[in-house]
Design an enzyme around this catalytic site. Sequence first.
Site, PDB file in Angstrom:
ATOM      1  N   ALA A 100      50.175  39.963  -6.969  1.00  0.00           N
ATOM      2  CA  ALA A 100      49.468  38.969  -7.778  1.00  0.00           C
ATOM      3  C   ALA A 100      48.306  39.577  -8.580  1.00  0.00           C
ATOM      4  CB  ALA A 100      48.984  37.833  -6.873  1.00  0.00           C
ATOM      5  N   GLY A 118      53.403  31.519 -13.460  1.00  0.00           N
ATOM      6  CA  GLY A 118      53.010  32.079 -12.163  1.00  0.00           C
ATOM      7  C   GLY A 118      51.622  32.679 -12.306  1.00  0.00           C
ATOM      8  N   GLU A 123      54.439  38.669   8.246  1.00  0.00           N
ATOM      9  CA  GLU A 123      53.724  37.393   8.354  1.00  0.00           C
ATOM     10  C   GLU A 123      54.624  36.303   8.921  1.00  0.00           C
ATOM     11  OE1 GLU A 123      50.461  38.398   4.883  1.00  0.00           O
ATOM     12  OE2 GLU A 123      52.025  36.972   4.403  1.00  0.00           O
ATOM     13  N   GLY A 166      56.906  31.405 -18.009  1.00  0.00           N
ATOM     14  CA  GLY A 166      56.510  31.514 -16.605  1.00  0.00           C
ATOM     15  C   GLY A 166      55.043  31.163 -16.425  1.00  0.00           C
ATOM     16  N   ASP A 204      55.254  40.830 -12.154  1.00  0.00           N
ATOM     17  CA  ASP A 204      56.371  41.419 -11.395  1.00  0.00           C
ATOM     18  C   ASP A 204      57.492  41.923 -12.296  1.00  0.00           C
ATOM     19  OD1 ASP A 204      55.055  40.709  -9.125  1.00  0.00           O
ATOM     20  OD2 ASP A 204      56.619  39.394  -8.325  1.00  0.00           O
TER      21      ASP A 204
HETATM   22  C1  LIG Z   1      56.755  35.171   0.094  1.00  0.00           C
HETATM   23  C2  LIG Z   1      55.886  35.983  -0.825  1.00  0.00           C
HETATM   24  C3  LIG Z   1      54.643  36.405  -0.393  1.00  0.00           C
HETATM   25  C4  LIG Z   1      53.830  37.160  -1.241  1.00  0.00           C
HETATM   26  N1  LIG Z   1      52.612  37.540  -0.777  1.00  0.00           N
HETATM   27  C5  LIG Z   1      51.779  38.212  -1.610  1.00  0.00           C
HETATM   28  C6  LIG Z   1      50.481  38.541  -1.196  1.00  0.00           C
HETATM   29  O1  LIG Z   1      50.087  38.270  -0.064  1.00  0.00           O
HETATM   30  N2  LIG Z   1      49.669  39.175  -2.094  1.00  0.00           N
HETATM   31  C7  LIG Z   1      50.084  39.499  -3.361  1.00  0.00           C
HETATM   32  O2  LIG Z   1      49.304  40.069  -4.133  1.00  0.00           O
HETATM   33  N3  LIG Z   1      51.312  39.197  -3.756  1.00  0.00           N
HETATM   34  C8  LIG Z   1      52.165  38.562  -2.939  1.00  0.00           C
HETATM   35  N4  LIG Z   1      53.418  38.231  -3.358  1.00  0.00           N
HETATM   36  C9  LIG Z   1      53.830  38.661  -4.698  1.00  0.00           C
HETATM   37  C10 LIG Z   1      53.205  37.760  -5.754  1.00  0.00           C
HETATM   38  O3  LIG Z   1      53.502  36.426  -5.464  1.00  0.00           O
HETATM   39  C11 LIG Z   1      53.759  38.174  -7.096  1.00  0.00           C
HETATM   40  O4  LIG Z   1      53.382  39.514  -7.331  1.00  0.00           O
HETATM   41  C12 LIG Z   1      53.219  37.291  -8.192  1.00  0.00           C
HETATM   42  O5  LIG Z   1      53.642  35.969  -8.001  1.00  0.00           O
HETATM   43  C13 LIG Z   1      53.699  37.798  -9.546  1.00  0.00           C
HETATM   44  O6  LIG Z   1      53.238  36.954 -10.546  1.00  0.00           O
HETATM   45  P1  LIG Z   1      54.094  36.718 -11.846  1.00  0.00           P
HETATM   46  O7  LIG Z   1      53.266  35.904 -12.752  1.00  0.00           O
HETATM   47  O8  LIG Z   1      54.640  38.001 -12.337  1.00  0.00           O
HETATM   48  O9  LIG Z   1      55.378  35.879 -11.366  1.00  0.00           O
HETATM   49  P2  LIG Z   1      55.471  34.543 -10.531  1.00  0.00           P
HETATM   50  O10 LIG Z   1      54.190  34.182  -9.915  1.00  0.00           O
HETATM   51  O11 LIG Z   1      56.657  34.717  -9.655  1.00  0.00           O
HETATM   52  O12 LIG Z   1      55.811  33.443 -11.624  1.00  0.00           O
HETATM   53  C14 LIG Z   1      56.992  33.447 -12.359  1.00  0.00           C
HETATM   54  C15 LIG Z   1      57.163  32.063 -12.986  1.00  0.00           C
HETATM   55  O13 LIG Z   1      58.206  32.141 -13.944  1.00  0.00           O
HETATM   56  C16 LIG Z   1      59.043  31.000 -13.832  1.00  0.00           C
HETATM   57  N5  LIG Z   1      60.357  31.411 -14.314  1.00  0.00           N
HETATM   58  C17 LIG Z   1      61.053  32.512 -13.939  1.00  0.00           C
HETATM   59  N6  LIG Z   1      62.196  32.604 -14.645  1.00  0.00           N
HETATM   60  C18 LIG Z   1      62.202  31.548 -15.483  1.00  0.00           C
HETATM   61  C19 LIG Z   1      63.139  31.101 -16.461  1.00  0.00           C
HETATM   62  N7  LIG Z   1      64.244  31.771 -16.751  1.00  0.00           N
HETATM   63  N8  LIG Z   1      62.861  29.945 -17.118  1.00  0.00           N
HETATM   64  C20 LIG Z   1      61.719  29.268 -16.862  1.00  0.00           C
HETATM   65  N9  LIG Z   1      60.813  29.655 -15.957  1.00  0.00           N
HETATM   66  C21 LIG Z   1      61.051  30.779 -15.280  1.00  0.00           C
HETATM   67  C22 LIG Z   1      59.012  30.660 -12.349  1.00  0.00           C
HETATM   68  O14 LIG Z   1      59.328  29.293 -12.139  1.00  0.00           O
HETATM   69  C23 LIG Z   1      57.558  30.991 -11.996  1.00  0.00           C
HETATM   70  O15 LIG Z   1      56.711  29.874 -12.140  1.00  0.00           O
HETATM   71  C24 LIG Z   1      54.263  37.486  -2.545  1.00  0.00           C
HETATM   72  C25 LIG Z   1      55.509  37.036  -2.978  1.00  0.00           C
HETATM   73  C26 LIG Z   1      56.313  36.302  -2.131  1.00  0.00           C
HETATM   74  C27 LIG Z   1      57.653  35.823  -2.614  1.00  0.00           C
END
Ligand SMILES: Cc1cc2nc3c(=O)[nH]c(=O)nc-3n(C[C@H](O)[C@H](O)[C@H](O)COP(=O)(O)OP(=O)(O)OC[C@H]3O[C@@H](n4cnc5c(N)ncnc54)[C@H](O)[C@@H]3O)c2cc1C
Length: 458
Positions: free
Chosen positions: A323, A19, A176, A17, A306
């Site tokens: 995030a 993200g 939003e 991931g 997450d």
């Molecule tokens: C619409 C929306 C609005 C948001 N607004 C806010 C905000 O205003 N402020 C805030 O703090 N947070 C916000 N969030 C939450 C925030 O985006 C998440 O908390 C954050 O993205 C978590 O980061 P992460 O690295 O855990 O996962 P993510 O950023 O979701 O990244 C996960 C990555 O893993 C990859 N992935 C997943 N499963 C697989 C797999 N099996 N194989 C290969 N790749 C995979 C995905 O493609 C992705 O690139 C929002 C979320 C959404 C959906």
Amino acid sequence: MDTNLPVSAQPRVVIVGCGFGGLRLAKELADAPVQVVVVDRNNYHNFQPLLYQVATGALEADSIAYPVRKIFAGQKNFFFRMADVKGVNSAANTLQTSIGDIKYDYLVVATGSLTNFFGIESIEKNAMQIKSIPNALNLRSYIFQNFEQALLATDPEHKQALLNIVVVGGGPTGVEISGSLAEMRNHVLPKDYPELDLKKMQIFLVEAGPALLGPMSKASQGDAKRYLDELGVKVMLNTGIKRYEEGKAYYSDTEYIPTENMVWAAGVNGAALPGVAESSVTRNKRITVNQWNRVEGETNIFAIGDVANMVTEEMPKGLPMLAPVAQQQAAHLAKNLQRIMRNEAPQDFKYFDKGVMAIVSRNKAVVDIKNIHFKGFLGWLSWLFIHLILLVGFRNRVVALVDWAFSYVSSGQALRLIIRPFNKRDVKDDKGKRAAEQAAATPEYNPTPSAVQTAPVV
Ligand SMILES: Cc1cc2nc3c(=O)[nH]c(=O)nc-3n(C[C@H](O)[C@H](O)[C@H](O)COP(=O)(O)OP(=O)(O)OC[C@H]3O[C@@H](n4cnc5c(N)ncnc54)[C@H](O)[C@@H]3O)c2cc1C
């Protein structure tokens, strides 16, 4: 298939991931004596907090995404493979992916979350979600396709259903998107569709809990509700959508809102990978980790962001899916991994809560930093500034700034193109199956998790 990853004398850290968490971790390991392999199904990093702006035509999709390879250009120990990860074989230290197996010395799961439909099949099949860039573009196309259809509709109830929009989930995403849609209805659509009686178009925000923006202060909750009321959004609190079929969103056995446009922003599940110690996976598919982000029951597997369920004294239900949590855990884990490799004791993670914010519309946002609450124009300016600096890439910041400035002076979203028409029939048949799986994982419909998505303040 051979993944063609070079053999290295250094330990290999595989991160699933790219993200907020995965990206930060890979960057923090730039100078560490390790080989960093990032695997993601997309070749771009997606700035999810601005997805709703893509869905409502305020920003281009390109300005909230950034190519992974460009982000890491020049980082010598970095390797990227675009692949879908299917599972983990922890006994063999391998990751199973769509391009073949990848060996790891240390594995970090940073897969984020998935929309939670609470096992309601009709909603999963028929509602729109907003978790990815394709979702946001589909939503944009679909809403505008329905306005085009509304021009042609002769049956009054069907016409009303084509115009109505129901947003489910009163967390920041729901607030939003409904605020943004209301602005579009008030300022943009009357110019584009003079033949439609847009006074009849209604935007509903449906929330199962007693207030919007659950984890924010009472002041922010009240201000956000008042702003939405002023914009003409019909906020329905203490209301759950039970099923959604044939253009009817049922909030009781017999009562429904006619709508062909339902946006489901009512909750998320963790995106746990199969093969990680089963005992660590919670009911909402997060992976329980200790204070070093190590997965319970594993020695060299970690989870951040997450997908990671880290319980603390202050947050017994686990840290929120935000995030800044993902980024802070990533930075901390980068140091801990190096400590572990040097046979030193890892240090406990401490979350630094920088505050939360949500934007409702132009000049209107709510912000909570510790016990300080502010709102209105100052809140809105802070929101814009923070999201601008958090966007990855100079070009993206400039494009977003120009788009926002244009919208501000013209009072209108620029991007109302239906470039890739969306057809609900394209929705995959396995939706029902996934809904049933979720039903087993989620005992009851209590969609407050949406409320944990709030914006970082710094
Ligand atoms: C619409 C929306 C609005 C948001 N607004 C806010 C905000 O205003 N402020 C805030 O703090 N947070 C916000 N969030 C939450 C925030 O985006 C998440 O908390 C954050 O993205 C978590 O980061 P992460 O690295 O855990 O996962 P993510 O950023 O979701 O990244 C996960 C990555 O893993 C990859 N992935 C997943 N499963 C697989 C797999 N099996 N194989 C290969 N790749 C995979 C995905 O493609 C992705 O690139 C929002 C979320 C959404 C959906």
